[in-house]
Motif scaffolding. Structure first.
Motif, mmCIF file in Angstrom:
data_model
loop_
_atom_site.group_PDB
_atom_site.id
_atom_site.type_symbol
_atom_site.label_atom_id
_atom_site.label_comp_id
_atom_site.label_asym_id
_atom_site.label_seq_id
_atom_site.Cartn_x
_atom_site.Cartn_y
_atom_site.Cartn_z
ATOM 1 N N ALA A 168 19.554 -10.467 -8.720
ATOM 2 C CA ALA A 168 19.553 -9.544 -7.808
ATOM 3 C C ALA A 168 20.977 -9.466 -7.024
ATOM 4 N N VAL A 169 21.451 -10.752 -6.931
ATOM 5 C CA VAL A 169 22.508 -11.130 -6.129
ATOM 6 C C VAL A 169 23.896 -10.591 -6.811
ATOM 7 N N ILE A 170 23.844 -10.593 -8.080
ATOM 8 C CA ILE A 170 24.825 -10.139 -8.905
ATOM 9 C C ILE A 170 24.979 -8.550 -8.794
ATOM 10 N N LEU A 226 21.848 -8.036 0.086
ATOM 11 C CA LEU A 226 22.531 -9.416 -0.130
ATOM 12 C C LEU A 226 22.210 -10.376 0.891
ATOM 13 N N ALA A 227 22.675 -10.230 2.016
ATOM 14 C CA ALA A 227 22.268 -11.231 3.197
ATOM 15 C C ALA A 227 20.884 -11.549 3.159
ATOM 16 N N THR A 228 19.684 -10.638 2.930
ATOM 17 C CA THR A 228 18.465 -11.403 2.726
ATOM 18 C C THR A 228 18.421 -12.430 1.704
ATOM 19 N N LEU A 229 18.927 -12.123 0.465
ATOM 20 C CA LEU A 229 18.766 -12.838 -0.750
ATOM 21 C C LEU A 229 19.421 -14.410 -0.389
ATOM 22 N N TYR A 230 20.800 -14.167 0.195
ATOM 23 C CA TYR A 230 21.367 -15.447 0.554
ATOM 24 C C TYR A 230 20.507 -16.083 1.566
ATOM 25 N N LEU A 231 19.960 -15.534 2.384
ATOM 26 C CA LEU A 231 18.943 -16.396 3.370
ATOM 27 C C LEU A 231 17.874 -16.859 2.535
ATOM 28 N N ALA A 286 23.049 -20.003 4.141
ATOM 29 C CA ALA A 286 23.144 -19.348 5.703
ATOM 30 C C ALA A 286 24.017 -18.724 5.844
ATOM 31 N N GLU A 287 25.467 -19.453 5.727
ATOM 32 C CA GLU A 287 26.741 -18.666 6.046
ATOM 33 C C GLU A 287 26.931 -17.491 5.522
#
Length: 707
Positions: free
Chosen positions: A295-297, A316-321, A326-327
């Motif tokens: 999903a990130v890709i 994408l931010a929610t996926l990274y979280l 975090a950054e």
């Protein structure tokens, strides 16, 4: 109509010459409606018609005997439309000019043509009308020459009907039908402007959709085709329309069918890979399926196509979280609109907890590491493998091995190659060595070696990785060598080898249990019990260590402790005859130790025939479990055979037989309504009733309540 004078005709010819010169300018003109009498006027198309709009009237001139233009030849196409409906006057003609030569042409058209021309025109008219009747599928021309005859009519100045919409009422058409309903019909319109083409395209598309569509003022005859063909056609169009595929995917997504939605989004992307929303929606379907890294890709792809796509940034931010980055999450939350302070606060909190985790790990403060790792997970990083690795490591160092293993199993499961690409080789190597240590402690030494070697390949310069690899290899080597010595009955040497392995991993369950076996052979039962107890603390489900401890306690005549372990084992494996016999012997010895009567106790004598009420109450009220069969004396032999078979598989359970003819009061007191019937008692209470001869239900119930 009366004939016009020669002077008028000359006047018309003079005006015609003037306006014909003006007609070379590319103006779009139209004429007033023609009269609808039977003597329709013959008109010659002027050169300016090549610039006019299809359906608009063209500039015409009266045919005059002294006109410098020769009459039309016979091979030219003369098309007349008698009794045509009046065409609507064009407003553009009133704006563009005042007096037009076409007006004079209409006033004098009934008498200006010579008799020879009339004969030629009438003959040609009859010929054309006959040809049109023979061609019901053509619109003024032959179907196979529709596109070419249009250009020839301009070159040869063929006569064309004057109409404002190029359509006529159905009643005036006779057996004429439209030439085609495809796009070629629009392209055949002469000199159509973009607006005209758009108008006809819209009308034609309307006529395609319904069975009774209308094109202009011509009503389409209902089709006799199968109505399913329309659905198949629309389905084919949907398969070729990426927007339709996306809409279908959205509907599947709303219903929770993420796999079907993903397939539709993939089809839309195959047709148009440069639409950011397709990739963003695909990422949502992948999230629903738990494929977060994929999903990130897709989110990255959407942002690359459309850098200001706020929804893709937020997703994408929610996926990274969730993945513990975090950054990166903070960076993309700032690009999402409107800015959500709640999500930004979560990302900032996660960033704080991650910093504290790294600091606590460096200080080897395992309690703080465990606390901060749990806080990081509760902050939104529920799919971050590195944070779960922090938590498992802290539990390992705190000797809470079972919790550590449960935490690892509860964490996200990603392929190591995907983790390496996403988090980098160093982070992947760290996760691998934690997993290797867990496997080593739980006795999966071969798997632990493979993981440690893979971690060393990813990060060979890391001292921690190389240290774990050396430990795992040493433990595996000690186990293999110790097993060889044990099989050779060299128990003391085997015990030494197991000690060497335990120096590298003091809580290794395999080495502890193997050393207990050596000590048991050497008569060191107390030390063997200690090793087994330690192994069970690390892994409570380790049945081999429990059986070995029960045997050692029996050697030490600790019958109660031995019976406790045997009973736990018999619940796990109720059909194990070895465990059942050991349990029976332990009970005999315990009764002897207590001075109780054991003369009626025999192994396999857990099938008891009830002779009186007191004996029945003794068994069903005693601690443990009893199964009672209520039956007749002679008619239930098959049920009695079933009872005997089940009895052998569960030696720790008492099976009682009550014949209702001899003990009707027991049948009444226990509410027996029909026979045969089984009743299960546990610790003095009736917990289950099984009517009839149901072996599967009986065995499953015995197994359930004996555990």
């Amino acid at each position: 109509m009366t004939k016009c004078s020669v002077d008028s005709e000359l006047g018309c010819s003079l005006m015609e010459g003037i306006f014909q010169r003006r007609s070379f300018w590319p103006k779009k003109t139209s004429v007033r409606p023609l009269p609808t009498n039977s003597n329709s006027t013959l008109k010659v198309t002027s050169p300016s018609d090549s610039k006019g709009r299809h359906g608009g009237s063209r500039k015409t001139a009266s045919l005059n005997s002294i006109s410098p233009k020769p009459p039309p030849k016979l091979d030219e196409k003369l098309v007349t439309t008698p009794n045509l409906v009046r065409s609507r006057p064009s407003t553009s003609s009133h704006k563009s000019q005042g007096a037009r030569p076409s007006d004079a042409a209409r006033n004098s058209s009934s008498s200006s043509a010579t008799s020879s021309l009339k004969q030629q025109s009438q003959s040609q008219e009859l010929t054309d009308m006959k040809r049109l009747r023979r061609e019901p599928n053509g619109l003024y021309t032959e179907p196979n020459r529709a596109s070419t005859d249009h250009h020839q009519s301009y070159e040869s100045k063929a006569l064309v009907p004057t109409s404002s919409g190029n359509v006529m009422p159905l009643g005036h058409l006779g057996n004429l039908k439209p030439l085609r309903t495809g796009n070629s019909m629009i392209t055949d319109l002469p000199d159509s402007t973009n607006k005209t083409r758009y108008y006809h395209q819209r009308k034609l598309s309307d006529s395609r959709i319904g069975n009774n569509g209308v094109m202009g003022n011509i009503t389409r005859k209902p089709s006799n085709e199968n109505p399913k063909s329309g659905g198949r056609f629309l389905g084919l169009l949907n398969k070729l329309d990426p927007e339709a595929l996306k809409s279908m995917g959205n509907e599947e997504y709303k219903q929770g069918r993420f796999k079907e939605a993903l397939a539709l989004y993939n089809q839309a992307i195959a047709l148009n890979a440069n639409k950011a929303s397709y990739h963003s929606n695909k990422s949502a379907a992948l999230i629903g399926l738990g494929h977060l890294m994929e999903a990130v890709i897709e989110c990255r792809e959407a942002i690359q196509i459309e850098p200001s796509y706020h929804r893709a940034h937020h997703r994408l931010a929610t996926l990274y979280l969730r993945l513990g980055e975090a950054e990166k999450a903070l960076n993309h939350y700032k690009y999402s609109s409107p800015t959500d302070s709640e999500y930004i606060a979560k990302a900032q909190a996660l960033q704080t907890h991650l910093s504290r985790c790294i600091e606590a790990r460096n200080l080897r403060d395992w309690n703080t590491l465990l606390k901060e790792a749990r806080c990081a997970i509760s902050s939104g990083a529920d799919s971050a493998p590195q944070i779960y690795a922090f938590q498992a490591e802290a539990l390992l160092k705190l000797h809470r091995h079972q919790e550590a293993y449960a935490t690892f199993r509860k964490g996200p499961k990603f392929q190591i190659d995907s983790c390496t690409q996403f988090f980098g080789p160093a982070a992947s190597a760290y996760m691998l060595i934690i997993q290797a240590q867990l496997y080593m402690t739980m006795g999966r030494l071969e798997d632990a070696v493979a993981l440690a070697q893979k971690a060393a390949r990813l990060d060979s310069s890391n001292n921690e990785v190389t240290t774990v690899l050396r430990r795992v290899l040493a433990v595996e080597s000690a186990r293999l060598r110790g097993n060889q010595l044990f099989n050779a009955s060299k128990f003391l040497e085997a015990c030494v080898k197991y000690n060497e392995g335990l120096d590298h991993d003091p809580y290794n369950t395999i080495l502890l249990c193997n050393r207990a076996a050596c000590r048991s052979k050497l008569g060191q039962f107390e030390k063997a019990v200690e090793d087994c107890t330690m192994a069970l603390i690390v892994q409570p489900s380790y049945s081999k260590a429990r059986l070995r401890r029960a045997n050692c306690n029996a050697k030490l005549e600790r019958w109660e402790a031995s019976i406790q372990d045997y009973e736990m084992l018999i619940r796990e494996t109720p059909g194990d005859e070895e465990v059942g016999r050991a349990l029976f012997e332990a009970k005999i010895q315990l009764k002897k130790q207590r001075g109780e009567d054991i003369k009626d106790m025999k192994f396999g004598s857990n099938l008891v025939f009830i002779s009186n009420n007191e004996r029945f109450r003794h068994f069903v009220t005693s601690p443990g479990m009893s199964v009672v069969l209520f039956c007749n004396k002679t008619s239930h032999k098959q049920v009695l055979q079933l009872l005997e078979q089940v009895c052998k598989r569960y030696p720790s359970v008492y099976f009682l037989k009550v014949e209702v003819e001899d003990h009707p009061y027991l049948a009444k007191s226990e509410s027996v309504s029909s026979v045969p019937a089984f009743k299960i008692y546990k610790n003095g209470s009736r917990v289950k009733e099984i009517p009839g001869n149901n072996r599967e239900l009986l065995e499953s119930s015995v197994k359930l309540y004996s555990s």
